[in-house]
Structure formats: structure tokens, C-alpha cells
Scaffold this motif. Structure first.
Motif, mmCIF file in Angstrom:
data_model
loop_
_atom_site.group_PDB
_atom_site.id
_atom_site.type_symbol
_atom_site.label_atom_id
_atom_site.label_comp_id
_atom_site.label_asym_id
_atom_site.label_seq_id
_atom_site.Cartn_x
_atom_site.Cartn_y
_atom_site.Cartn_z
ATOM 1 N N LYS A 1 7.902 2.484 -5.219
ATOM 2 C CA LYS A 1 7.402 3.871 -5.335
ATOM 3 C C LYS A 1 6.014 3.897 -5.937
ATOM 4 N N CYS A 2 5.140 4.739 -5.352
ATOM 5 C CA CYS A 2 3.755 4.816 -5.822
ATOM 6 C C CYS A 2 3.674 5.471 -7.203
ATOM 7 N N ASP A 3 2.939 4.822 -8.115
ATOM 8 C CA ASP A 3 2.753 5.366 -9.467
ATOM 9 C C ASP A 3 2.022 6.703 -9.434
ATOM 10 N N ILE B 1 0.838 -1.201 0.000
ATOM 11 C CA ILE B 1 0.000 0.000 0.000
ATOM 12 C C ILE B 1 0.870 1.248 0.000
ATOM 13 N N CYS B 2 0.380 2.286 -0.669
ATOM 14 C CA CYS B 2 1.103 3.557 -0.680
ATOM 15 C C CYS B 2 1.069 4.138 0.730
ATOM 16 N N ASN B 3 2.252 4.563 1.204
ATOM 17 C CA ASN B 3 2.402 5.014 2.585
ATOM 18 C C ASN B 3 1.812 6.411 2.819
ATOM 19 N N LYS C 1 -3.101 10.088 2.244
ATOM 20 C CA LYS C 1 -4.037 10.792 1.356
ATOM 21 C C LYS C 1 -4.225 10.060 0.037
ATOM 22 N N CYS C 2 -3.252 9.203 -0.307
ATOM 23 C CA CYS C 2 -3.311 8.470 -1.578
ATOM 24 C C CYS C 2 -3.813 7.053 -1.299
ATOM 25 N N GLY C 3 -3.010 6.262 -0.598
ATOM 26 C CA GLY C 3 -3.445 4.926 -0.179
ATOM 27 C C GLY C 3 -3.664 3.937 -1.307
HETATM 28 ZN ZN ZN Z 1 0.481 7.089 -3.568
#
Ligand code: ZN
Length: 212
Positions: A144-146, A122-124, A127-129
Motif C-alpha cells: 500500500k502506498c504511504d 510503483i504506486c498504481n 496521479k501519485c506514482g
Molecule cells: Zn500513491
């Protein structure tokens, strides 16, 4: 048609519930979603649910039942597929007055559940998640989150030790529920380890036999 759907975490029951709801024009009721909605409401119930969830507590059986019953009442004569309720025998008893057509169990082994759940990332950035999966949906750049570029992590809940605990809880709570519906001749078990479309085909075969 009134359908209940059960399955371990990562069994794919949410996906099947959506497909079933579309195909048979049923209202998809997921108690997790309802709680998240109510939590935001500025009502007495909203306050109560918010205090419980934010305090890390489970919503008690009577409140859960009240919420589910109110939701079902609002549907009138529409059919539904219910996901996440009843969760224990107390809830099963409270729910007995609603006649259902079938209880579907999407079955996967514990090993398969562990494999699928431990692949979750999960994105850390809260606010994004954005949710990733090392088997089927990796971030383009490792770790890394896209969407927002924050780091992508594994939640403690998705580590093998926690997964095993969650599976034990699931078994303890769900086994008696399955026994209950089995005795009533309402339980149908479906092998959840196959591709989504094959599982759905089998489910259609089962549901098409129900008069509605
Ligand atoms: Zn993210």
C-alpha cells in the motif's frame, strides 16, 4: 568541465550525476527530463515530441541531437554533465564537434542490475506514482502506498524477462560508444556496486585531475 556519464539502468548514474553537478557547479542535463519538459510545451517541437512519445516511439537521432545542441548552446561557457546522450553511434558522430573532457561509465554486473531493478515498485495511482524499492524503500504497510493508500505494484518493465531485454538493448547500443571513447582515451570506468559515497570519492579523484 564537460562530462558524459553512462551506466545501465539502476547503476546509480543519476545519483552520481547530481552529486557531480553540485560539487563542480555543472549543469546536469538528463535527456529524459528534457523530453518530458518539451513534451509539455505548446511549440512545434513540443507537438512533434509529444506525438512520438505518446505513440510509444523513440525520438529520432536528428531531433534528439538538435534538442541537446540547443540546450548546450543556451549554457554559454558553463560546464555540463550529460546523462542519456549520446545513445548510439549516429549520435556520437553528430556530437563529435563538442569537445568533452571525460566519459564516465558507472559499471555494475547484469546480476546486480537485475537485483536492483526487480526491487522497484510503483504506486498504481497514476496521479501519485510514488516509487518504492523492496530493498531500500518499502511501503510502511505492505503493498500500500504511504502517500495515497493505492496499491503498490511491480511494472511489467521491471520483471526479470523485460529487464534482460532492456540490458541486452543497453549492451548493443552502449558497447560501441564505450569503444569509441576508450580509443580516444576519454573513458573512465568506475565500480558502481559500492556505496554511493565511495563511488563519488573515486569520481572526485578522477575529475580533480582535469584542468577546468
Ligand atoms: Zn500513491
Amino acid at each position: 568541465m564537460k562530462v558524459l556519464i553512462f551506466g545501465k539502468q539502476a547503476s546509480g548514474k543519476g545519483t552520481q550525476a547530481k552529486l557531480i553537478a553540485e560539487k563542480y557547479r555543472l549543469v546536469h542535463i538528463a535527456t529524459g527530463d528534457i523530453f518530458r519538459e518539451i513534451r509539455k510545451e505548446d511549440s512545434e517541437l513540443g507537438k512533434k515530441v509529444r506525438a512520438l512519445i505518446d505513440g510509444g516511439k523513440l525520438v529520432p537521432d536528428d531531433v534528439t541531437t538538435e534538442i541537446v545542441m540547443a540546450k548546450l548552446k543556451s549554457l554559454g561557457k558553463k560546464g555540463f554533465i550529460l546523462d542519456g546522450y549520446p545513445r548510439n553511434l549516429t549520435q556520437v558522430k553528430a556530437f563529435e564537434k563538442i569537445p568533452i573532457d571525460i566519459a564516465l561509465l558507472i559499471e555494475i554486473s547484469d546480476a546486480e542490475a537485475v537485483k536492483r531493478m526487480s526491487a522497484r515498485r510503483i504506486c498504481n495511482n497514476s496521479k501519485c506514482g510514488e516509487i518504492y524499492n523492496t530493498l531500500v524503500k518499502k511501503p510502511k504497510q505492505e503493498g500500500k502506498c504511504d502517500k495515497c493508500g493505492s496499491s503498490v505494484i511491480q511494472r511489467d518493465d521491471d520483471k526479470p524477462e523485460s529487464i534482460k531485454k532492456r540490458l541486452e538493448t543497453y549492451r548493443r547500443e552502449t558497447a560501441p560508444i564505450m569503444e569509441f571513447y576508450k580509443k580516444k582515451g576519454l573513458l573512465k570506468e568506475v565500480d558502481g556496486t559500492r556505496p554511493i559515497e565511495s563511488i563519488f570519492r573515486e569520481i572526485r579523484g578522477i575529475l580533480d585531475k582535469i584542468k577546468h
